[in-house]
Design a protein around this motif. Structure first.
Motif, PDB file in Angstrom:
ATOM      1  N   ASP A  51      81.531   4.714  68.466  1.00  0.00           N
ATOM      2  CA  ASP A  51      81.821   4.039  67.196  1.00  0.00           C
ATOM      3  C   ASP A  51      83.307   3.719  67.062  1.00  0.00           C
ATOM      4  OD1 ASP A  51      79.170   4.152  66.454  1.00  0.00           O
ATOM      5  OD2 ASP A  51      79.391   5.976  65.251  1.00  0.00           O
TER       6      ASP A  51
ATOM      7  N   PHE B 290      84.225  -0.299  66.342  1.00  0.00           N
ATOM      8  CA  PHE B 290      84.708  -0.764  65.046  1.00  0.00           C
ATOM      9  C   PHE B 290      86.234  -0.781  64.990  1.00  0.00           C
ATOM     10  CE2 PHE B 290      80.479   0.983  64.230  1.00  0.00           C
ATOM     11  CZ  PHE B 290      79.890  -0.088  63.580  1.00  0.00           C
ATOM     12  N   GLY B 291      86.751  -1.683  64.176  1.00  0.00           N
ATOM     13  CA  GLY B 291      88.188  -1.741  63.932  1.00  0.00           C
ATOM     14  C   GLY B 291      88.953  -2.528  64.978  1.00  0.00           C
TER      15      GLY B 291
ATOM     16  N   LYS C  43      85.889  -6.105  56.428  1.00  0.00           N
ATOM     17  CA  LYS C  43      86.248  -7.443  56.900  1.00  0.00           C
ATOM     18  C   LYS C  43      86.274  -8.450  55.752  1.00  0.00           C
ATOM     19  CE  LYS C  43      84.627  -6.998  61.674  1.00  0.00           C
ATOM     20  NZ  LYS C  43      83.567  -7.364  62.651  1.00  0.00           N
TER      21      LYS C  43
ATOM     22  N   THR D 266      90.400   3.248  63.658  1.00  0.00           N
ATOM     23  CA  THR D 266      89.510   4.378  63.872  1.00  0.00           C
ATOM     24  C   THR D 266      90.331   5.542  64.422  1.00  0.00           C
ATOM     25  OG1 THR D 266      88.913   3.505  66.062  1.00  0.00           O
ATOM     26  CG2 THR D 266      87.440   2.997  64.220  1.00  0.00           C
TER      27      THR D 266
ATOM     28  N   THR E 229      80.019  -0.728  56.065  1.00  0.00           N
ATOM     29  CA  THR E 229      81.464  -0.476  56.067  1.00  0.00           C
ATOM     30  C   THR E 229      82.211  -1.632  56.721  1.00  0.00           C
ATOM     31  OG1 THR E 229      81.105   1.924  56.179  1.00  0.00           O
ATOM     32  CG2 THR E 229      83.262   1.099  56.858  1.00  0.00           C
ATOM     33  N   ASP E 230      81.747  -2.018  57.895  1.00  0.00           N
ATOM     34  CA  ASP E 230      82.403  -3.087  58.647  1.00  0.00           C
ATOM     35  C   ASP E 230      82.385  -4.392  57.845  1.00  0.00           C
ATOM     36  OD1 ASP E 230      83.682  -3.848  61.149  1.00  0.00           O
ATOM     37  OD2 ASP E 230      81.901  -5.043  61.555  1.00  0.00           O
ATOM     38  N   LYS E 231      81.260  -4.673  57.195  1.00  0.00           N
ATOM     39  CA  LYS E 231      81.125  -5.897  56.398  1.00  0.00           C
ATOM     40  C   LYS E 231      82.120  -5.911  55.230  1.00  0.00           C
ATOM     41  CE  LYS E 231      77.817  -8.251  53.352  1.00  0.00           C
ATOM     42  NZ  LYS E 231      76.430  -8.217  52.799  1.00  0.00           N
TER      43      LYS E 231
END
Length: 265
Positions: free
Chosen positions: A211, A215-216, A196, A36, A191-193
């Motif tokens: 955020d 995330f990340g 990963k 990020t 996005t995260d799904k």
């Protein structure tokens, strides 16, 4: 996997509007890094992504992806390596074409264009299954024109298109900034799904510090066209927003910290 080595970019050099956007920036990403990126206005975030994507030539330095020096390659030549989602939901898709036509184009990223691009029944079924994962009902609207979609639906579709061919590098330029909070959260979760699941190497710019921390596996902060903070793993996981602001003040020497605090908070 990504190596940004000592890159410089000045806009309008030698004029009253001269802007030194990147000043010897160095950044190295390992495979599967989800990074990020935060920083105040004018820090160089979008300029960095545009330079990596090849939207304009840099003045000096090297940009290397997966061992290949792409510094002098045009933007369309980098397409087979890079997936990108823009801040504006209107970008990244063809509004006058159907959803399945947009997906068919995305499926051919990096290939030599030809006169025929029709898709098979098998590909139609594949696209339908992909759209189901978005949970937006788009699998039942595959012949609808993309221009009829909401901003959130269009951004989710753009994300799907950008990752359809599993790019070497995914660039996300504040891709939820134009969305309402509920839709933005849904797109971020998606996005995260995807990142990963497909183990994508990713750079995600955000103005939301919360955020950036959520995330990340890694976080970088830019200031005056350089990386001034780079934290990952357990160190990143232990941080909160006050910690980041304190780190920024120390790393920047207090330069414009008040305005940046407001921008980043």
């Amino acid at each position: 996997m990504l190596r940004v080595e000592n890159i410089f970019k000045t806009f309008f050099p030698g004029t009253i509007n001269e802007k030194r956007a990147l000043q010897g920036m160095d950044l190295h990403l390992k495979p599967r890094d989800f990074v990020t990126v935060i920083g105040g206005n004018g820090a160089g975030k979008s300029t960095m992504l545009n330079a990596i994507a090849g939207a304009f030539p840099i003045d000096k330095g090297h940009i290397i992806i997966d061992g290949e020096d792409l510094t002098k390659k045009a933007e369309h030549k980098r397409a087979k390596y890079i997936g990108r989602v823009f801040q504006d939901p209107m970008l990244g898709t063809a509004a006058g074409m159907m959803i399945e036509e947009n997906l068919a184009i995305a499926a051919r990223r990096g290939k030599t264009p030809g006169l025929s691009w029709s898709f098979s029944d098998a590909q139609h079924d594949y696209f339908r299954e992909l759209l189901k994962e978005l949970d937006l009902g788009l699998e039942d609207r595959m012949t609808a024109k993309v221009g009829l979609l909401s901003g959130g639906q269009r951004q989710a579709l753009t994300l799907l298109m950008a990752t359809l061919k599993k790019p070497k590098l995914l660039l996300l330029d504040e891709h939820t900034a134009a969305l309402d909070p509920k839709t933005a959260e849904k797109v971020l979760a998606l996005t995260d799904k995807i990142v990963k699941r497909d183990q994508l190497t990713t750079l995600m710019i955000t103005h939301n510090m919360r955020d950036a921390l959520r995330f990340g596996n890694r976080l970088i902060m830019l200031h005056n066209g350089r990386v001034i903070i780079d934290v990952e793993g357990a160190q990143k996981a232990s941080l909160d927003i006050p910690d980041l602001l304190e780190m920024f003040e120390k790393a920047s020497g207090g330069d414009a910290v008040a305005s940046d605090c407001m921008l980043l908070g």
